[in-house]
Design a protein around this motif. Structure first.
Motif, PDB file in Angstrom:
ATOM      1  N   TYR A 119      -5.011  29.055  45.642  1.00  0.00           N
ATOM      2  CA  TYR A 119      -5.519  30.068  46.235  1.00  0.00           C
ATOM      3  C   TYR A 119      -6.564  30.497  45.646  1.00  0.00           C
ATOM      4  O   TYR A 119      -6.921  30.770  44.414  1.00  0.00           O
ATOM      5  N   THR A 120      -7.789  30.632  46.474  1.00  0.00           N
ATOM      6  CA  THR A 120      -8.939  31.079  45.969  1.00  0.00           C
ATOM      7  C   THR A 120      -9.740  32.292  46.619  1.00  0.00           C
ATOM      8  O   THR A 120      -9.704  32.541  47.735  1.00  0.00           O
ATOM      9  N   LEU A 121      -9.939  33.168  45.763  1.00  0.00           N
ATOM     10  CA  LEU A 121     -10.539  34.481  46.058  1.00  0.00           C
ATOM     11  C   LEU A 121     -11.865  34.412  45.755  1.00  0.00           C
ATOM     12  O   LEU A 121     -12.389  33.703  44.912  1.00  0.00           O
ATOM     13  N   GLY A 122     -12.740  35.228  46.442  1.00  0.00           N
ATOM     14  CA  GLY A 122     -14.160  35.633  45.988  1.00  0.00           C
ATOM     15  C   GLY A 122     -15.212  34.614  46.612  1.00  0.00           C
ATOM     16  O   GLY A 122     -14.807  33.916  47.705  1.00  0.00           O
ATOM     17  N   CYS A 123     -16.357  34.462  46.016  1.00  0.00           N
ATOM     18  CA  CYS A 123     -17.604  33.852  46.624  1.00  0.00           C
ATOM     19  C   CYS A 123     -17.675  32.345  46.549  1.00  0.00           C
ATOM     20  O   CYS A 123     -16.694  31.750  46.337  1.00  0.00           O
ATOM     21  N   LYS A 124     -18.801  31.720  47.111  1.00  0.00           N
ATOM     22  CA  LYS A 124     -19.009  30.393  47.102  1.00  0.00           C
ATOM     23  C   LYS A 124     -18.759  29.572  45.694  1.00  0.00           C
ATOM     24  O   LYS A 124     -18.288  28.591  45.702  1.00  0.00           O
ATOM     25  N   VAL A 125     -19.112  30.183  44.846  1.00  0.00           N
ATOM     26  CA  VAL A 125     -19.057  29.608  43.612  1.00  0.00           C
ATOM     27  C   VAL A 125     -17.540  29.419  43.146  1.00  0.00           C
ATOM     28  O   VAL A 125     -17.195  28.352  42.689  1.00  0.00           O
ATOM     29  N   ASN A 126     -16.803  30.448  43.341  1.00  0.00           N
ATOM     30  CA  ASN A 126     -15.400  30.277  43.179  1.00  0.00           C
ATOM     31  C   ASN A 126     -15.009  29.198  44.174  1.00  0.00           C
ATOM     32  O   ASN A 126     -14.007  28.332  43.681  1.00  0.00           O
ATOM     33  N   GLN A 127     -15.263  29.012  45.342  1.00  0.00           N
ATOM     34  CA  GLN A 127     -14.710  28.032  46.318  1.00  0.00           C
ATOM     35  C   GLN A 127     -15.121  26.730  45.741  1.00  0.00           C
ATOM     36  O   GLN A 127     -14.556  25.743  45.591  1.00  0.00           O
ATOM     37  N   ALA A 128     -16.354  26.644  45.237  1.00  0.00           N
ATOM     38  CA  ALA A 128     -16.884  25.217  44.693  1.00  0.00           C
ATOM     39  C   ALA A 128     -16.018  24.850  43.420  1.00  0.00           C
ATOM     40  O   ALA A 128     -15.725  23.815  43.321  1.00  0.00           O
ATOM     41  N   GLU A 129     -15.679  26.147  42.412  1.00  0.00           N
ATOM     42  CA  GLU A 129     -15.322  25.675  41.417  1.00  0.00           C
ATOM     43  C   GLU A 129     -13.680  25.257  41.707  1.00  0.00           C
ATOM     44  O   GLU A 129     -13.178  24.299  40.981  1.00  0.00           O
TER      45      GLU A 129
END
Ligand code: SF4
Length: 437
Positions: A6-16
């Motif tokens: 489950y991913t919250l936040g920005c594109k960097v979080n999505q990439a990670e």
């Protein structure tokens, strides 16, 4: 192990999170939806606003309650800045914004009576970029290429530098190789992202710039659309524009973070440009990339912002004919300098200003979309809903088209014939093969 993310936040979080999923898959684990039974739940957290913190707490608390037998791992910015809270909410593994690879080992060796395992390092120590690579089999059309982490700017309203540490860059050669690998994975578009990509290269022994890196990627990875993440206006100068000009695979869409159209407020925010600098950067982009789209973020109701200052923000976005403006009413973030500033603007007034700015932003968007009518645009289709496929042009305009065959992850030329102020509509031109970048 069955693993759910489950991913919250920005594109960097999505990439990670995408890169973490790849690591688990490579180790033979299975990804399952977050709503299903899993052995391990990995929550990538965000702390950009107090409401993001609230969402993180709610998600951790809920999964802990609903899946008492499973292992809950929490990583990212909220975990980095609030490890004790994450522990109190029942997280078993707490990993901040570094050492994500260790999260995999911790999870594989974790036993329920091990107690909470915490892997949080002091952000001020981070000096080396941690490369994390995602790949195509996560159903994405667009690849996220994270080239930079951290931030040195310390804008007065922002908590990110305290969560992510100092700016650190991926080596240029690694970034180019990663772009080549993502192309070989079948991605048709790569988004260059980071926490503050405008600082790219300043920390490297061999000093380089974002413009020179992106110029190399455009040149060495033809046939893939290259889109840029959020930019600081200070990045846009002649060298930057020259480095990017002349490449058909560049997406002429520049997200130029504005925040305010009043220079006094920009200074209070700790932004390192004036309203005139911003206008000049936009003028240079329009001159260098005719017809390009410039989008922006705007904070309204920042402490000390008078009605006249606010009007200047509206006047600036109007005079720059921006395509899209994301409007944020200022939200106090504890731990930031601005939270202690005097002249806080009342919530009702902040919301009133946001409402007015959004109305103008919607009108500007409709104007820009109108200007696309009659053009032929290359669209990368990403999703489908009841026979309608949605995609984006290179200058980031959303296009809806119906088709009997699946268009997902395909590029098509579309003659734009109309708009409803939200989407563009049109007829296909030629066949898929005709759409060579
Ligand atoms: S540039 Fe400013 S707003 Fe952006 S992450 Fe850095 S401190 Fe935050």
């Amino acid at each position: 192990m069955k693993v759910a993310f489950y991913t919250l936040g920005c594109k960097v979080n999505q990439a990670e999170a995408g890169a973490l999923q790849k690591l688990f898959l490579e180790r033979g684990h299975t990804l399952v939806p977050f709503s299903e039974n899993a052995d391990l739940y990995v929550i990538t957290t965000c702390t950009v606003t107090s409401s993001s913190d609230k969402k993180c707490r709610q998600t951790i608390r809920r999964i802990r309650r609903e899946r008492s037998d499973a292992v809950v791992a929490v990583c990212g910015c909220f975990a980095q800045t609030n490890p004790e809270d994450a522990k109190a909410l029942g997280a078993d593994i707490i990993c901040g914004v570094t050492d994500r690879k260790s999260l995999l080992e911790l999870a594989e060796n974790y036993k329920k009576d091990d107690g909470t395992k915490t892997l949080i390092r002091d952000v001020t120590d981070f000096r080396t970029f941690e490369p994390l690579f995602s790949d195509s089999n996560q159903g994405r059309t667009r690849a996220l290429l994270k080239i930079q982490d951290g931030c040195d700017n310390f804008c007065s309203y922002c908590i990110i530098p305290y969560a992510r540490g100092r700016s650190r860059s991926m080596l240029p050669g690694d970034a180019v190789n990663e772009a080549i690998r993502l192309k070989s994975e079948g991605f048709k578009e790569i988004v260059i992202t980071g926490i503050e990509i405008s600082s790219y290269g300043k920390d490297l022994a061999e000093k380089t710039t974002l413009g020179s890196l992106v110029g190399r990627i455009l040149d060495e990875v033809p046939g893939v659309r290259i889109r840029l993440g959020s930019l600081d206006p200070g990045t846009v100068d002649r060298d930057f524009c020259c480095a990017l000009q002349g490449f058909s695979n560049l997406c002429p869409h520049f997200h130029l973070s504005l925040q305010s159209g009043n220079s006094k407020i920009l200074a209070r925010m700790g932004r390192k440009y004036t309203a005139d600098d911003y206008k000049e950067a936009v003028r240079l982009l329009y001159e260098s990339f005719p017809g390009c789209a410039v989008t922006a973020d705007l904070i309204v109701g920042f402490p000390g912002e008078t009605p006249e200052d606010f009007s200047e923000s509206l006047e600036l976005i109007r005079s720059c004919s921006l395509y899209m403006v994301h409007v944020f009413p200022y939200s106090k973030r504890s731990g930031t300098r601005a939270a202690r500033f005097e002249n806080q603007v009342p919530r009702t007034e902040r919301e009133r200003r946001a409402h007015e700015a959004i109305k103008l932003a919607d009108a500007l968007k409709a104007e820009y979309l109108n200007r696309q009518i009659g053009t032929v645009a290359e669209v990368l289709f990403e999703s489908e809903d009841q026979g309608f496929f949605m995609g984006h042009t290179k200058n980031y305009c959303p296009v809806l088209a119906s088709s009997g065959e699946s268009l997902k992850n395909t590029l098509r030329q579309v003659k734009i014939e109309s708009t409803d102020g939200e989407y563009l509509y049109g007829e296909f031109v030629g066949s898929p093969q005709d759409t060579a970048l």
